[in-house]
Design a protein around this motif. Sequence first.
Motif: not given
Length: 195
Positions: A145-152, A157-160, A168-171
């Motif tokens: 993958g290539r994570p370009e943006a991240v939010a929390v 919860k971490i959004y990538v 888009a992934l949610v951890f």
Amino acid sequence: ARLMLLGNHDVFGMPEGGAAVEDGTIYVADTKQDKVQVFSSTGTFIKELGPKLKQPRGVAAAGGRVAVSDTGKDRVLVLSASSGQILLTLSGFKEPAGVAFGPQGRIYVADAGRHRVLVYDAAGAQLLAFDLPAAASDDDGSRNGRPEAVAVDAAGKIYVADSKGRRALVFSSRPFWALTPIRAGVKVGDSGSAG
């Protein structure tokens, strides 16, 4: 809804990242002009923030601090929002992109070139690094993958945003050391759609 226009081609070269804080102050990372610009809640230019940067892409602001991915120098700077002074320098990245602040002042970095997300405490000590789960193979055969943006969010919860995986992934972050990806109704790796 009301639209506010900040600048134009005379003000920005290539704005790629933006953040705002509770008082309405707006921070914009301009990749082409190598700087972060600060605007008031009414759109008035206030100042340039921090040292000379090289291709900054991501910016986040919280608690009197501003995190900037200084992508061209493979580092992330945490600056004082008031003075622009460097408070922390985080290094060891390859093309850091998105940055975010989370609970307890943690700093989250999308390390696009190394296909991972890193988490630091407020003092800059690394707490966690995790790779993105394999994505469908792309034209080059890679499944990275290539994570370009991240939010929390407030719950941790971490959004990538994964540009290469086109997803888009949610951890989940509970427990923090056993980070697990979650998707609405679909396990990571399934080819089905979320229902």
